[in-house]
Motif scaffolding. Structure first.
Motif, PDB file in Angstrom:
ATOM      1  N   VAL A  35      -4.686 -15.887 -14.333  1.00 47.98           N
ATOM      2  CA  VAL A  35      -4.732 -17.077 -13.340  1.00 47.98           C
ATOM      3  C   VAL A  35      -3.786 -18.147 -13.841  1.00 47.98           C
ATOM      4  CG1 VAL A  35      -6.053 -18.918 -11.921  1.00 47.98           C
ATOM      5  CG2 VAL A  35      -6.955 -16.682 -12.163  1.00 47.98           C
ATOM      6  N   MET A  36      -4.249 -18.449 -15.381  1.00 50.64           N
ATOM      7  CA  MET A  36      -3.608 -19.628 -15.822  1.00 50.64           C
ATOM      8  C   MET A  36      -2.480 -18.928 -16.760  1.00 50.64           C
ATOM      9  SD  MET A  36      -5.377 -22.209 -14.453  1.00 50.64           S
ATOM     10  CE  MET A  36      -4.958 -23.471 -15.432  1.00 50.64           C
ATOM     11  N   MET A  37      -1.007 -19.495 -16.078  1.00 48.88           N
ATOM     12  CA  MET A  37       0.002 -19.130 -16.988  1.00 48.88           C
ATOM     13  C   MET A  37       1.103 -20.003 -16.828  1.00 48.88           C
ATOM     14  SD  MET A  37       0.701 -15.052 -16.461  1.00 48.88           S
ATOM     15  CE  MET A  37       1.321 -15.127 -14.605  1.00 48.88           C
ATOM     16  N   PRO A  38       1.840 -20.412 -18.060  1.00 44.82           N
ATOM     17  CA  PRO A  38       2.901 -21.411 -17.962  1.00 44.82           C
ATOM     18  C   PRO A  38       4.065 -20.803 -17.014  1.00 44.82           C
ATOM     19  CG  PRO A  38       3.134 -20.012 -20.020  1.00 44.82           C
ATOM     20  CD  PRO A  38       1.835 -19.603 -19.315  1.00 44.82           C
ATOM     21  N   SER A  90       1.879 -20.065 -12.127  1.00 43.68           N
ATOM     22  CA  SER A  90       0.560 -19.501 -12.178  1.00 43.68           C
ATOM     23  C   SER A  90       0.307 -18.143 -11.504  1.00 43.68           C
ATOM     24  CB  SER A  90      -0.468 -20.747 -11.431  1.00 43.68           C
ATOM     25  OG  SER A  90      -0.362 -20.310  -9.955  1.00 43.68           O
ATOM     26  N   GLY A  91      -0.654 -17.473 -11.929  1.00 45.73           N
ATOM     27  CA  GLY A  91      -1.034 -16.199 -11.314  1.00 45.73           C
ATOM     28  C   GLY A  91      -1.290 -16.325  -9.832  1.00 45.73           C
ATOM     29  N   ARG A  92      -1.857 -17.567  -9.338  1.00 48.18           N
ATOM     30  CA  ARG A  92      -2.150 -17.607  -7.802  1.00 48.18           C
ATOM     31  C   ARG A  92      -0.414 -17.589  -7.434  1.00 48.18           C
ATOM     32  NH1 ARG A  92      -5.601 -15.061  -5.843  1.00 48.18           N
ATOM     33  NH2 ARG A  92      -4.754 -16.396  -4.016  1.00 48.18           N
ATOM     34  N   ASP A  93       0.298 -18.415  -7.670  1.00 45.18           N
ATOM     35  CA  ASP A  93       1.661 -18.692  -7.082  1.00 45.18           C
ATOM     36  C   ASP A  93       2.536 -17.379  -7.364  1.00 45.18           C
ATOM     37  OD1 ASP A  93       1.150 -21.082  -6.406  1.00 45.18           O
ATOM     38  OD2 ASP A  93       2.014 -22.166  -8.366  1.00 45.18           O
TER      39      ASP A  93
END
Length: 114
Positions: free
Chosen positions: A49-52, A55-58
């Motif tokens: 989910v949280m990535m530089p 994001s995983g959602r995007d």
């Protein structure tokens, strides 16, 4: 897609040992580029989910805008109720996960059962 290199190495090793071919990425933008490059060979996208950079959602939204039939496993350390956005049809894998849990999530996303 996982920005933590150690977790990514473990996941890749587990999936490859299970006989799966893996295309890996260290952030969302790289992951989107890799998906576009290899989309015909990718059966499921596994992403944090949280990535530089994206994001995983995007990342999921961008991929679904191009192909509504892509399957996903969304890894998160957040409480499942705190995962942003609609996760209908997306396999959620809570961190920290064990190897069997990762494999089971990928198999469910692929429609192979656990």
């Amino acid at each position: 897609m996982e920005d933590d290199a150690a977790i990514r190495r473990i996941a890749v090793r587990l999936l490859e040992r299970a006989g799966l071919e893996v295309v890996q990425a260290g952030d969302g933008e790289e992951g989107l580029a890799r998906w576009r490059e290899h989309r015909d060979r990718i059966g499921v996208v596994v992403t944090d989910v949280m990535m530089p950079r994206l994001s995983g959602r995007d990342l999921i939204a961008a991929v679904l805008a191009e192909d509504q039939h892509v399957r996903f496993v969304l890894m998160t350390g957040l409480d499942s109720g705190d995962v942003p956005g609609d996760t209908a049809g997306i396999e959620i894998l809570m961190k920290p996960w064990e190897g069997n849990a990762l494999l089971e999530s990928v198999r469910r996303a692929l429609g192979e059962g656990a």
